[in-house]
Design a protein around this motif. Structure first.
Motif, PDB file in Angstrom:
ATOM      1  N   ALA A 135      15.072   6.794  34.012  1.00 48.98           N
ATOM      2  CA  ALA A 135      14.204   7.901  33.609  1.00 48.98           C
ATOM      3  C   ALA A 135      12.813   7.726  34.202  1.00 48.98           C
ATOM      4  O   ALA A 135      12.200   8.707  34.663  1.00 48.98           O
ATOM      5  N   GLU A 136      12.308   6.507  34.226  1.00 40.78           N
ATOM      6  CA  GLU A 136      10.994   6.253  34.806  1.00 40.78           C
ATOM      7  C   GLU A 136      10.990   6.542  36.302  1.00 40.78           C
ATOM      8  O   GLU A 136      10.040   7.105  36.845  1.00 40.78           O
ATOM      9  N   THR A 137      12.050   6.170  36.980  1.00 39.20           N
ATOM     10  CA  THR A 137      12.161   6.406  38.421  1.00 39.20           C
ATOM     11  C   THR A 137      12.206   7.898  38.721  1.00 39.20           C
ATOM     12  O   THR A 137      11.545   8.384  39.648  1.00 39.20           O
ATOM     13  N   VAL A 138      12.971   8.641  37.930  1.00 40.16           N
ATOM     14  CA  VAL A 138      13.071  10.086  38.130  1.00 40.16           C
ATOM     15  C   VAL A 138      11.715  10.749  37.894  1.00 40.16           C
ATOM     16  O   VAL A 138      11.281  11.609  38.673  1.00 40.16           O
ATOM     17  N   CYS A 139      11.029  10.358  36.830  1.00 39.28           N
ATOM     18  CA  CYS A 139       9.715  10.946  36.539  1.00 39.28           C
ATOM     19  C   CYS A 139       8.718  10.626  37.642  1.00 39.28           C
ATOM     20  O   CYS A 139       7.899  11.479  38.021  1.00 39.28           O
ATOM     21  N   SER A 140       8.762   9.411  38.166  1.00 46.67           N
ATOM     22  CA  SER A 140       7.866   9.043  39.261  1.00 46.67           C
ATOM     23  C   SER A 140       8.162   9.873  40.501  1.00 46.67           C
ATOM     24  O   SER A 140       7.239  10.344  41.186  1.00 46.67           O
ATOM     25  N   ALA A 141       9.428  10.074  40.814  1.00 50.67           N
ATOM     26  CA  ALA A 141       9.799  10.876  41.976  1.00 50.67           C
ATOM     27  C   ALA A 141       9.361  12.326  41.811  1.00 50.67           C
ATOM     28  O   ALA A 141       8.882  12.950  42.769  1.00 50.67           O
ATOM     29  N   VAL A 142       9.491  12.863  40.611  1.00 49.77           N
ATOM     30  CA  VAL A 142       9.051  14.235  40.349  1.00 49.77           C
ATOM     31  C   VAL A 142       7.544  14.346  40.542  1.00 49.77           C
ATOM     32  O   VAL A 142       7.044  15.318  41.128  1.00 49.77           O
ATOM     33  N   SER A 143       6.805  13.364  40.080  1.00 47.71           N
ATOM     34  CA  SER A 143       5.352  13.380  40.240  1.00 47.71           C
ATOM     35  C   SER A 143       4.946  13.314  41.702  1.00 47.71           C
ATOM     36  O   SER A 143       4.066  14.052  42.154  1.00 47.71           O
ATOM     37  N   VAL A 144       5.590  12.455  42.466  1.00 51.76           N
ATOM     38  CA  VAL A 144       5.268  12.332  43.888  1.00 51.76           C
ATOM     39  C   VAL A 144       5.593  13.631  44.618  1.00 51.76           C
ATOM     40  O   VAL A 144       4.809  14.103  45.460  1.00 51.76           O
ATOM     41  N   ALA A 145       6.730  14.230  44.308  1.00 50.17           N
ATOM     42  CA  ALA A 145       7.104  15.499  44.938  1.00 50.17           C
ATOM     43  C   ALA A 145       6.105  16.590  44.578  1.00 50.17           C
ATOM     44  O   ALA A 145       5.700  17.390  45.437  1.00 50.17           O
ATOM     45  N   GLY A 146       5.677  16.633  43.337  1.00 55.95           N
ATOM     46  CA  GLY A 146       4.696  17.632  42.915  1.00 55.95           C
ATOM     47  C   GLY A 146       3.359  17.448  43.606  1.00 55.95           C
ATOM     48  O   GLY A 146       2.706  18.425  43.994  1.00 55.95           O
ATOM     49  N   LEU A 147       2.938  16.188  43.758  1.00 52.86           N
ATOM     50  CA  LEU A 147       1.684  15.939  44.462  1.00 52.86           C
ATOM     51  C   LEU A 147       1.801  16.339  45.937  1.00 52.86           C
ATOM     52  O   LEU A 147       0.835  16.834  46.531  1.00 52.86           O
ATOM     53  N   GLY A 148       2.979  16.146  46.534  1.00 52.98           N
ATOM     54  CA  GLY A 148       3.204  16.593  47.908  1.00 52.98           C
ATOM     55  C   GLY A 148       3.081  18.102  48.030  1.00 52.98           C
ATOM     56  O   GLY A 148       2.466  18.625  48.973  1.00 52.98           O
ATOM     57  N   ILE A 149       3.641  18.811  47.080  1.00 53.18           N
ATOM     58  CA  ILE A 149       3.538  20.275  47.071  1.00 53.18           C
ATOM     59  C   ILE A 149       2.082  20.699  46.882  1.00 53.18           C
ATOM     60  O   ILE A 149       1.613  21.654  47.515  1.00 53.18           O
ATOM     61  N   ALA A 150       1.342  19.965  46.061  1.00 44.90           N
ATOM     62  CA  ALA A 150      -0.070  20.277  45.848  1.00 44.90           C
ATOM     63  C   ALA A 150      -0.868  20.091  47.135  1.00 44.90           C
ATOM     64  O   ALA A 150      -1.766  20.892  47.441  1.00 44.90           O
ATOM     65  N   VAL A 151      -0.560  19.047  47.907  1.00 44.08           N
ATOM     66  CA  VAL A 151      -1.259  18.810  49.173  1.00 44.08           C
ATOM     67  C   VAL A 151      -0.977  19.954  50.150  1.00 44.08           C
ATOM     68  O   VAL A 151      -1.894  20.469  50.811  1.00 44.08           O
ATOM     69  N   VAL A 152       0.274  20.378  50.243  1.00 46.81           N
ATOM     70  CA  VAL A 152       0.627  21.479  51.140  1.00 46.81           C
ATOM     71  C   VAL A 152      -0.070  22.767  50.696  1.00 46.81           C
ATOM     72  O   VAL A 152      -0.574  23.536  51.529  1.00 46.81           O
ATOM     73  N   THR A 153      -0.136  22.993  49.388  1.00 46.01           N
ATOM     74  CA  THR A 153      -0.802  24.188  48.866  1.00 46.01           C
ATOM     75  C   THR A 153      -2.293  24.150  49.160  1.00 46.01           C
ATOM     76  O   THR A 153      -2.892  25.167  49.513  1.00 46.01           O
ATOM     77  N   ALA A 154      -2.909  22.978  49.043  1.00 46.11           N
ATOM     78  CA  ALA A 154      -4.333  22.841  49.348  1.00 46.11           C
ATOM     79  C   ALA A 154      -4.583  23.041  50.838  1.00 46.11           C
ATOM     80  O   ALA A 154      -5.616  23.590  51.238  1.00 46.11           O
ATOM     81  N   TYR A 155      -3.668  22.597  51.684  1.00 49.73           N
ATOM     82  CA  TYR A 155      -3.797  22.771  53.129  1.00 49.73           C
ATOM     83  C   TYR A 155      -3.813  24.258  53.494  1.00 49.73           C
ATOM     84  O   TYR A 155      -4.462  24.656  54.455  1.00 49.73           O
ATOM     85  N   ARG A 156      -3.143  25.065  52.691  1.00 49.76           N
ATOM     86  CA  ARG A 156      -3.114  26.519  52.917  1.00 49.76           C
ATOM     87  C   ARG A 156      -4.320  27.215  52.298  1.00 49.76           C
ATOM     88  O   ARG A 156      -4.347  28.425  52.185  1.00 49.76           O
ATOM     89  N   ARG A 157      -5.270  26.435  51.859  1.00 45.53           N
ATOM     90  CA  ARG A 157      -6.536  26.911  51.272  1.00 45.53           C
ATOM     91  C   ARG A 157      -6.339  27.679  49.965  1.00 45.53           C
ATOM     92  O   ARG A 157      -7.071  28.613  49.651  1.00 45.53           O
ATOM     93  N   ARG A 158      -5.356  27.284  49.223  1.00 43.14           N
ATOM     94  CA  ARG A 158      -5.148  27.837  47.878  1.00 43.14           C
ATOM     95  C   ARG A 158      -5.458  26.720  46.888  1.00 43.14           C
ATOM     96  O   ARG A 158      -4.589  26.132  46.276  1.00 43.14           O
ATOM     97  N   PHE A 159      -6.755  26.423  46.748  1.00 45.44           N
ATOM     98  CA  PHE A 159      -7.193  25.244  46.013  1.00 45.44           C
ATOM     99  C   PHE A 159      -6.939  25.345  44.516  1.00 45.44           C
ATOM    100  O   PHE A 159      -6.598  24.351  43.877  1.00 45.44           O
ATOM    101  N   LEU A 160      -7.100  26.513  43.945  1.00 42.08           N
ATOM    102  CA  LEU A 160      -6.865  26.673  42.506  1.00 42.08           C
ATOM    103  C   LEU A 160      -5.394  26.430  42.170  1.00 42.08           C
ATOM    104  O   LEU A 160      -5.069  25.698  41.225  1.00 42.08           O
TER     105      LEU A 160
END
Length: 151
Positions: free
Chosen positions: A3-28
């Protein structure tokens, strides 16, 4: 551990999506995605995920949930029966059941007044005059509130 491994992977994937979204200048939107993606890792760090995993695979915990469900069913069932009967188990006549019965007895004579004929109607007319002025007061209050709000 899984469960800890799955939660960590979900967090890393979400942060990756956040970086891509910020790169598209959608900061909010990127900040919002980053906030959501940090929740699972935060739960892992506080130990809640481990506790939930231990609870989910514990037969004792599931038995406890079953007992709580049975208690809830008993409460709901007795409440439904009490409502259907219209009172409670007030053997001595005390409690809410007695108060409800007393309230019904007080209302019953006034409720049958219109069926008394002309004598009952004549007695009811003097009390009808003050009622005519009450709605005017209520409407004036409503009118004042509407004027206050510019409507």
């Amino acid at each position: 551990m899984i469960a800890e491994t799955v939660c960590s992977a979900v967090s890393v994937a979400g942060l990756g999506i956040a970086v891509v979204t910020a790169y598209r200048r959608r900061f909010l939107a990127a900040a919002r995605v980053a906030a959501y993606s940090l929740v699972p890792i935060g739960l892992v760090m506080t130990g809640i995920v481990g506790w939930l995993a231990d609870t989910a695979f514990s037969p004792t915990a599931w038995a406890g949930f079953g007992v709580l469900g049975a208690a809830w069913l008993l409460f709901a069932g007795t409440r439904a029966v009490e409502r259907r009967r219209g009172g409670g188990d007030s053997g001595a006549g005390t409690g809410r059941g007695a108060a409800r019965r007393a309230g019904r007895e007080a209302v019953a004579p006034a409720a049958s007044a219109p069926s008394l004929g002309q004598a009952g109607r004549a007695a009811a007319r003097p009390s009808a005059a003050p009622r005519a002025s009450e709605p005017a007061e209520d409407f004036s209050d409503i009118e004042a509130i509407l004027k206050k709000h510019g409507i």
